[in-house]
Design a protein around this motif. Structure first.
Motif, PDB file in Angstrom:
ATOM      1  N   ALA A 187       0.991  -1.223   0.123  1.00 21.39           N
ATOM      2  CA  ALA A 187       0.134  -0.019  -0.064  1.00 21.39           C
ATOM      3  C   ALA A 187       1.008   1.228   0.045  1.00 21.39           C
ATOM      4  O   ALA A 187       0.412   2.336   0.647  1.00 21.39           O
ATOM      5  CB  ALA A 187      -0.904  -0.110   1.372  1.00 21.39           C
ATOM      6  N   ASP A 188       1.983   1.163  -0.687  1.00 20.62           N
ATOM      7  CA  ASP A 188       2.818   2.519  -0.824  1.00 20.62           C
ATOM      8  C   ASP A 188       2.365   3.261  -1.899  1.00 20.62           C
ATOM      9  O   ASP A 188       2.359   3.202  -3.001  1.00 20.62           O
ATOM     10  CB  ASP A 188       4.249   1.957  -1.297  1.00 20.62           C
ATOM     11  CG  ASP A 188       5.535   2.930  -1.121  1.00 20.62           C
ATOM     12  OD1 ASP A 188       5.174   4.085  -1.171  1.00 20.62           O
ATOM     13  OD2 ASP A 188       6.594   2.488  -1.105  1.00 20.62           O
ATOM     14  N   ASP A 189       1.672   4.526  -1.350  1.00 17.61           N
ATOM     15  CA  ASP A 189       1.104   5.415  -2.324  1.00 17.61           C
ATOM     16  C   ASP A 189       2.127   6.448  -3.053  1.00 17.61           C
ATOM     17  O   ASP A 189       1.885   7.057  -3.800  1.00 17.61           O
ATOM     18  CB  ASP A 189       0.138   6.258  -1.347  1.00 17.61           C
ATOM     19  CG  ASP A 189       0.847   7.111  -0.278  1.00 17.61           C
ATOM     20  OD1 ASP A 189       1.121   8.190  -0.467  1.00 17.61           O
ATOM     21  OD2 ASP A 189       1.218   6.641   0.690  1.00 17.61           O
ATOM     22  N   ASN A 190       3.546   6.223  -2.418  1.00 13.90           N
ATOM     23  CA  ASN A 190       4.453   7.342  -2.807  1.00 13.90           C
ATOM     24  C   ASN A 190       5.249   6.447  -3.977  1.00 13.90           C
ATOM     25  O   ASN A 190       5.053   6.714  -5.000  1.00 13.90           O
ATOM     26  CB  ASN A 190       5.329   7.621  -1.531  1.00 13.90           C
ATOM     27  CG  ASN A 190       6.247   8.385  -2.014  1.00 13.90           C
ATOM     28  OD1 ASN A 190       6.583   8.924  -3.194  1.00 13.90           O
ATOM     29  ND2 ASN A 190       7.325   8.979  -0.963  1.00 13.90           N
ATOM     30  N   VAL A 191       5.863   5.464  -3.449  1.00 17.39           N
ATOM     31  CA  VAL A 191       6.834   4.567  -4.526  1.00 17.39           C
ATOM     32  C   VAL A 191       6.022   3.529  -4.725  1.00 17.39           C
ATOM     33  O   VAL A 191       6.033   2.585  -3.915  1.00 17.39           O
ATOM     34  CB  VAL A 191       8.197   4.476  -3.994  1.00 17.39           C
ATOM     35  CG1 VAL A 191       8.931   3.512  -5.078  1.00 17.39           C
ATOM     36  CG2 VAL A 191       8.927   5.779  -3.914  1.00 17.39           C
ATOM     37  N   HIS A 192       5.178   3.220  -5.640  1.00 15.83           N
ATOM     38  CA  HIS A 192       4.308   2.294  -5.824  1.00 15.83           C
ATOM     39  C   HIS A 192       4.643   1.047  -5.987  1.00 15.83           C
ATOM     40  O   HIS A 192       5.934   0.683  -6.372  1.00 15.83           O
ATOM     41  CB  HIS A 192       3.348   2.447  -7.162  1.00 15.83           C
ATOM     42  CG  HIS A 192       2.612   3.734  -7.121  1.00 15.83           C
ATOM     43  ND1 HIS A 192       2.347   4.544  -8.118  1.00 15.83           N
ATOM     44  CD2 HIS A 192       2.042   4.555  -5.898  1.00 15.83           C
ATOM     45  CE1 HIS A 192       1.710   5.695  -7.873  1.00 15.83           C
ATOM     46  NE2 HIS A 192       1.706   5.617  -6.585  1.00 15.83           N
TER      47      HIS A 192
END
Length: 731
Positions: free
Chosen positions: A669-674
């Protein structure tokens, strides 16, 4: 005889220290038990009278919080503004914000994080005089902000802006077109929040009658979705707007709401911009004049505009250009005559400038081959600017005062290391926060004019004493000459280091543009992990290569249009040189990093396969094509303009060179580095028939934390290092 006695005394002390240092650091000490936790002065606020300050205190016994006020000169507690023990509606609060007159305070009760900096929650207004407590809204809201007179507050809810009159207890909705994944009013979109470090995109004027805000139209921005697995039978999806490099951004516009006439007005520049950002807005001391920073999509031209909202006019008063990119300033400050303070790298280093209200340069306040790293404020009475810089070496931070005309500079911090200041409202005092590699966080009170110490406040001596019982090695600072540059470096060796033996080497780095890992400050959680590895026979080294910060614009911007080229060359060459040292086992050299550092460690292992035997990449970018517009295009322009810059230095382009051991880790669930980055790299490695290990942490974001997660992650990485280096250690 004197010399012999002194030597004997020193030997006894050293022997006692070594005897005392018997305990070994464990992963549980670092990520579970809080063994090395420090005490801080939370939510420090200087009271308007300049004689007192407040902090947020937590009473562990009653599990309550309070805002307590202390006297600067005596450091004695003089009052408690409010304690949650006395509030039935909320058992505790986690933050507070005073109104300008300090008669009211917003208390943060419970917050639900949205992204890295944003959150929504329930907030209360506490009246200091009547001791009344009022919930601002039954619904979750964002960024409640007092008007200057404290009689109103503005807040955002469901992508719209509202104003609450605290006298009449009425709420007015001032925008109505807000809609998820379409239009946001007054709150930054994802990419602005992440890369321009703002959440609140609205501001009150001095007369309490106008609110300026940025409107984000996300309609054309592509959507990104993440599966959230949770604990239910079916997973859900988190869908949000995320502009990847080269894709459409939000269309931004600037607006002002007039509370007297209940009207909205769009503000326009006389220059027509094709594609631009508005990273900062701020009202001047003139309640009708709003400032706004506009920057083009390439981010190499920054324009400062002044909007007269009564006359419906706009004037461009300052322009900053650079061949690579311009840093947005956080330190625009308007003085009483509406002249202003500005920071810029235009002479090759970040410095402070003073301009008149029309944008004409009055003076360059600071000069030299060093960087200003923070601006603390301007003392109108004494015409003194206070700031932080690296004048005492790029790994250190010091606090300085200097006259507005650039004369009579005074170093106010007295100890080497990392110093930062919180000044009293009248600039009579400052609380200095100091850390170094040999000293945990200390707080002390000083005179603002001279920097002379008045009293110590807090020293975290307990942490230092705790460390005395552990096997703990000194962090050695130095430099290494690599590819024609002197690069900052620190080294941690085993406490029983023997130069006649050979040790495996682990290199840690981040390496991103303008970053710094080699700094003279106290230990982070990762540093304790490096100590754990050192006590297990590993030498750990960190090197800040080309592209990192605080050595001037030329050093930082050399990586322009080729992220991952020079940084990788520096780490590979440094590893080669370190491998030539007699006490380094050149067959056992590893490298690891997180985020940009994971991008780097992957590239180093692949491209430096004759040097590195192992790498760990956590949450890595594997192609800058997958990352956001603002960050990526600042350094690479767009993929359409710079195809080679995106692909030549991508780990995806070098998977066929993998020879060593590789561990790849990401949160789903990494919204930054997908997690897309890791999935694409994993698939490329599979198709190249390369063995590797990997781990996906369910529903974890870019920080990969929560519950037992960090302990599990670092245990996995430690075991991987043991196996790769063939360390004979019992887990």
């Amino acid at each position: 005889m004197k010399y012999l006695k002194f030597s004997f005394f020193v030997c006894v002390i050293i022997s006692s220290i070594l005897t005392a240092q018997t305990k070994e650091i464990t992963l549980e000490d670092i990520w579970k038990n809080g063994t090395f936790r420090q005490d801080y002065m939370d939510a420090l606020h200087s009271m308007a009278n300049g004689k007192q300050y407040s902090v947020l205190n937590f009473d562990r016994a009653s599990r309550s919080t309070s805002i307590d006020v202390y006297d600067y000169e005596t450091l004695e507690k003089v009052s408690t503004i409010v304690s949650s023990k006395d509030l039935e509606a909320m058992p505790y609060f986690i933050d507070y914000t005073f109104s300008e007159d300090e008669k009211k305070v917003i208390l943060t009760a419970n917050e639900e994080p949205i992204f890295r900096r944003s959150s929504k929650g329930h907030y209360y207004v506490y009246d200091v005089q009547t001791k009344g407590l009022e919930l601002i809204s039954e619904d979750q809201i964002q960024e409640p902000t007092f008007s200057p007179d404290g009689n109103k507050l503005a807040f955002a809810k469901d992508n719209n802006l509202y104003v609450k009159d605290l006298v009449s207890n009425t709420i007015v909705q001032i925008t109505s077109d807000g809609e998820k994944n379409k239009v946001i009013n007054g709150i930054a979109d994802w990419v602005y929040e992440e890369e321009f470090s703002i959440v609140k995109a609205f501001d009150w004027n001095a007369n309490n009658d106008k609110i300026a805000f940025i409107r984000f139209d996300e309609t054309k921005v592509p959507e990104f979705s993440m599966d959230v697995y949770g604990e239910t039978l079916y997973q859900t999806q988190h869908v949000f707007k995320y502009p990847k490099a080269g894709e459409p951004n939000s269309e931004v516009s600037l607006h002002v709401y007039d509370l007297k006439t209940n009207t909205l007005e769009a503000l326009k520049t006389t220059t027509v911009y094709e594609d631009f950002y508005i990273p900062r807005i701020a009202w001047t001391n003139d309640p009708q004049v709003l400032s706004a920073q506009f920057i083009n999509r390439h981010q190499n031209q920054l324009d400062l505009w002044m909007f007269d909202t009564d006359k419906d006019s706009a004037e461009l008063i300052l322009q900053d250009k650079d061949e690579a990119y311009v840093e947005v300033t956080d330190y625009l400050t308007f003085l009483e005559d509406n002249s202003f303070i500005w920071t810029s790298e235009k002479d090759g280093y970040n410095h402070i400038y003073h301009y008149n209200k029309n944008g004409k340069l009055i003076t360059q306040v600071t000069k030299g081959n060093w960087e200003v790293t923070n601006y603390y404020g301007f003392d109108e009475e004494n015409k003194t600017v206070y700031y932080q810089s690296v004048e005492n070496g790029s790994i250190n931070r010091d606090v300085f005062g200097i006259k507005l005309n650039g004369r009579n500079k005074t170093r106010l911090s007295k100890n080497d290391g990392t110093n930062k200041a919180d000044f009293s409202a009248d600039f009579s005092f400052f609380i200095n926060t100091h850390t170094s590699a040999t000293s945990p966080t200390t707080y002390s009170l000083h005179k603002a004019k001279s920097g002379d110490l008045i009293k110590k406040i807090k020293d975290n001596e307990a942490v230092a004493k705790t460390l005395d019982t552990y096997k703990f090695s000194k962090k050695e600072f130095g430099s290494i000459s690599v590819n024609g540059n002197e690069l900052n470096m620190w080294t941690i060796k085993p406490l029983d280091f023997d130069a006649s033996k050979q040790y495996p080497l682990l290199m840690t780095q981040y390496s991103g543009p303008g970053s710094q890992e080699v700094a003279n400050k106290w230990y982070s959680a990762n540093d304790y992990w490096y100590q754990l590895l050192a006590q297990q026979g590993v030498i750990v080294v960190c090197i800040d290569g080309r592209g990192t910060g605080f050595k001037g614009a030329k050093f930082k911007k050399v990586t322009q249009n080729e992220l991952g080229k020079y940084e990788v060359e520096d780490q590979i060459q440094a590893a080669k040189q370190l491998g030539e040292l007699p006490y380094i086992d050149a067959e056992r050299i590893g490298i690891w990093g997180w985020s940009y550092g994971g991008f780097m460690s992957s590239n180093c292992l692949f491209q430096g396969n004759d040097v590195f035997s192992m790498a760990i990449a956590v949450a890595p970018v594997t192609s800058w094509r997958f990352y956001d517009t603002i960050y990526t295009e600042r350094y690479l322009t767009t993929p359409q303009e710079n195809e080679g810059g995106y692909d030549n230095n991508s780990p995806l382009s070098h998977v066929d060179q993998l020879k060593g051991d590789f561990l790849l880790v990401h949160g789903s669930a990494d919204d930054n580095v997908h997690v897309q980055n890791t999935m694409r790299l994993a698939e490329a490695l599979i198709q190249a028939d390369k063995d590797f290990e990997w781990a996906i942490y369910p529903d974890k974001n870019h920080s990969i934390y929560g519950g037992n997660t960090r302990l599990h992650l670092f245990r996995k990485m430690t075991k991987f290092i043991h196996e790769s280096f063939n360390l004979d250690i019992e887990d």
